[in-house]
Design an enzyme around this catalytic site. Structure first.
Site, PDB file in Angstrom:
ATOM      1  N   HIS A 242      23.832  17.242 -23.508  1.00 16.54           N
ATOM      2  CA  HIS A 242      24.679  17.105 -24.586  1.00 16.54           C
ATOM      3  C   HIS A 242      25.937  18.108 -24.845  1.00 16.54           C
ATOM      4  CE1 HIS A 242      22.496  13.231 -25.785  1.00 16.54           C
ATOM      5  NE2 HIS A 242      21.668  13.818 -25.096  1.00 16.54           N
TER       6      HIS A 242
ATOM      7  N   HIS B 141      26.097  10.674 -23.964  1.00 18.10           N
ATOM      8  CA  HIS B 141      27.192  10.725 -24.819  1.00 18.10           C
ATOM      9  C   HIS B 141      28.607  10.947 -24.034  1.00 18.10           C
ATOM     10  CE1 HIS B 141      24.633  11.528 -28.630  1.00 18.10           C
ATOM     11  NE2 HIS B 141      24.615  10.288 -28.124  1.00 18.10           N
TER      12      HIS B 141
ATOM     13  N   GLU C 296      30.576  14.137 -24.130  1.00 17.98           N
ATOM     14  CA  GLU C 296      30.061  15.237 -23.957  1.00 17.98           C
ATOM     15  C   GLU C 296      29.967  15.609 -22.572  1.00 17.98           C
ATOM     16  OE1 GLU C 296      26.475  15.187 -26.509  1.00 17.98           O
ATOM     17  OE2 GLU C 296      27.721  14.410 -28.153  1.00 17.98           O
TER      18      GLU C 296
ATOM     19  N   GLU D 107      21.825  21.299 -25.338  1.00 14.63           N
ATOM     20  CA  GLU D 107      23.301  21.320 -25.917  1.00 14.63           C
ATOM     21  C   GLU D 107      23.768  22.540 -25.339  1.00 14.63           C
ATOM     22  OE1 GLU D 107      24.620  19.095 -28.341  1.00 14.63           O
ATOM     23  OE2 GLU D 107      22.759  17.944 -28.903  1.00 14.63           O
TER      24      GLU D 107
END
Length: 530
Positions: A239, A108, A111, A333
């Protein structure tokens, strides 16, 4: 005009796949890229797309003996190369019993922390090699590491151009497609197999697709070919927006938005996620507040979550790795702030460095070995390795759990099976050979190579002509019965499950584009399966 140009591109890619090319050679240095930050050392800041290439080239120049810089087969929509830095004591080829590992970041585009972490990791590994760091030397001598800092450079550019603060701007690629929803939905294939009780169809599921339901984006296609042509064992993708390690499955079985979706390797996946979370100072902190007031904090959960239990995602890269190849992948993440200020990057590196290193070492857990012909000593690729957990629970009971996800041996007959500590039965089966089962104890001592267990398979003795005829009739009857059953049950499904003798289309311009793509992939599948 667009269609004919696209077909021409498809033809060129077909030639590349036929010739075994999944990556381009390194091109001359791009104007504007940096060398050693032009200042004598790696600088923690946000690097633009040219500078990403420059940092990787600089590392490759400083550590020529243990690096190779290459680009994936397709660039981004805006023609930015997808650069990968390989680090190994013998870069450029898979070595016997040396597992392949990869990190992927910036899927992404908005990110961005993972992108900078991988640039810093490349510099750290190079400097450690040059300085004689024993742990890094051991890692690079026993592992083939691939670092892809930016899978979505176009999204990064849009996010940066719009200030880097928007929660969505730059998330998708330049065609406004979310790359982490763009992969073939192999979860649906697996779940359909489970519903039909055909559990033996549990690995390399791309082979079962008759057609794709969409044309993958060039970035997605590049990664698909990379995964299916390189025998990766372990992977993680980075991410941002939360602080948690997410493991398969990402898609729920029932279609519910939230539902724990166990994979056959649930114990191993949870262990892998915990390794990263436990080596990060904040990810597993039970007292850590959530990223957004009112949201769930994963700290009390140990900093880990099952993907579908968090929220269901179809077409994700994490599950595609697991169901199309031998690779196990988790999603990391790594921060509440998707585009953190440059002033925080050095501190984020300090928080993530140990976790990055320790996670890479997990590629050496479980069991590995070589599968050979017991008479000729020749390696046997594409052997299925099936595993059953028989770990003792107490004085009177042992586990009897089949791990219903087989791996295959690769180019030179070597295989890699990630497992948590315990006792296992591993069975090797290959066409033309008698199956063989070994019992193996897995202990996973820190920073050592996996337990080795080789398989020497005995060829099946030749049968008489009468026995061959009988076997042929039985096989034909079974195939007809299976075909009738599949035809009855597949009505209404988006995917079809053909027999294994499907040929690719005769001409690319005679079929829909997605079918041409799949035919191209299937045409090289003997190689894709290592």
């Amino acid at each position: 005009m667009w269609v004919s140009s696209r077909v021409a591109v498809m033809v060129m890619v077909l030639v590349m796949v036929k010739n075994g090319n999944t990556a381009s050679v390194v091109t001359p240095k791009t104007k504007g890229s940096t060398t050693k930050e032009e200042s004598g050392g790696f600088v923690w800041r946000h690097h633009n797309n040219d500078e990403v290439e420059g940092v990787l080239r600089d590392v490759s120049e400083r550590c020529k003996d243990v690096t190779r810089l290459y680009a994936l087969s397709e660039p981004s929509v805006r023609n930015v190369p997808l650069w990968v830095l390989e680090l190994s004591d013998n870069p450029g080829q898979h070595e016997l019993l040396e597992p392949d590992f990869k990190y992927v970041a910036n899927m992404h585009g908005n990110e961005v922390l993972g992108r900078e972490l991988l640039l810093g990791l490349a510099d750290y590994l190079c400097e450690g090699w040059l300085a004689g760091n024993q742990d890094i030397h051991t890692l690079l001598q026993s592992t083939r590491i691939h670092l892809l800092p930016s899978l979505n450079p176009d999204g990064w550019q849009l996010s940066t151009d719009t200030g880097g603060r928007d929660y969505l701007a730059g998330r998708a690629n330049n065609n406004s497609v979310d790359l982490n929803r763009d992969f073939p939905d192999l979860d649906r294939v697996l779940y359909s197999n489970e519903a039909r009780h055909t559990h033996y169809n549990n690995n390399h599921l791309m082979y079962q697709l008759k057609r794709l339901d969409h044309q993958p984006q060039p970035e997605t296609l590049a990664v698909m070919k990379w995964i299916m042509n390189t025998p990766f064992v372990l992977s993680a993708n980075f991410h941002g927006g939360d602080l948690v390690a997410n493991y398969p499955f990402d898609a729920s079985r029932s279609g519910k938005p939230r539902e724990y979706a166990h994979s056959p390797d649930d114990d191993t996946f949870r262990h892998l996620a915990e390794v990263y979370a436990d080596n990060h100072p904040r990810m597993s902190d039970a007292k850590r507040p959530p990223c957004t007031l009112g949201d769930h904090s994963f700290g009390p959960d140990g900093g880990v979550t099952n993907g579908a239990a968090w929220y269901s995602v179809r077409g994700g890269m994490q599950d595609f790795n697991y169901l199309s190849s031998n690779a196990l992948e988790v999603t990391l993440e790594v921060g509440c702030d998707k585009y953190p200020p440059a002033s925080t990057l050095k501190g984020e590196w300090a928080d993530n460095k140990d976790a990055l290193m320790e996670y890479m070492w997990q590629v050496h857990t479980g069991v590995k070995g070589v599968v050979r012909d017991s008479i000729t000593g020749q390696s046997i690729p594409n052997t299925l390795l099936h595993t059953k957990n028989i770990t003792r629970i107490n004085d009177t009971h042992v586990r009897d759990d089949h791990i219903n996800h087989d791996v295959t041996s690769v180019h030179d007959g070597d295989y890699f099976r990630l497992l948590t500590p315990g006792e296992y039965e591993v069975t090797a089966t290959s066409d033309g050979y008698l199956p063989l089962t070994h019992t193996v104890t897995v202990t996973n001592p820190q920073h050592t190579e996996a337990t080795r267990r080789d398989f020497d398979l005995t060829p099946i003795p030749p049968t008489t002509i009468f026995e061959k005829r009988r076997q042929g009739k039985q096989a034909a009857a079974a195939a007809a019965e299976e075909a009738a059953e599949v035809a009855e049950r597949q009505e209404g499904l988006d995917y079809h499950y053909p027999s294994l003798d499907i040929s690719p289309p005769a001409a690319l311009d005679e079929v829909p584009l997605e079918e041409a793509l799949l035919g191209r992939l299937r045409g090289g599948y003997g190689r894709f399966r290592y």
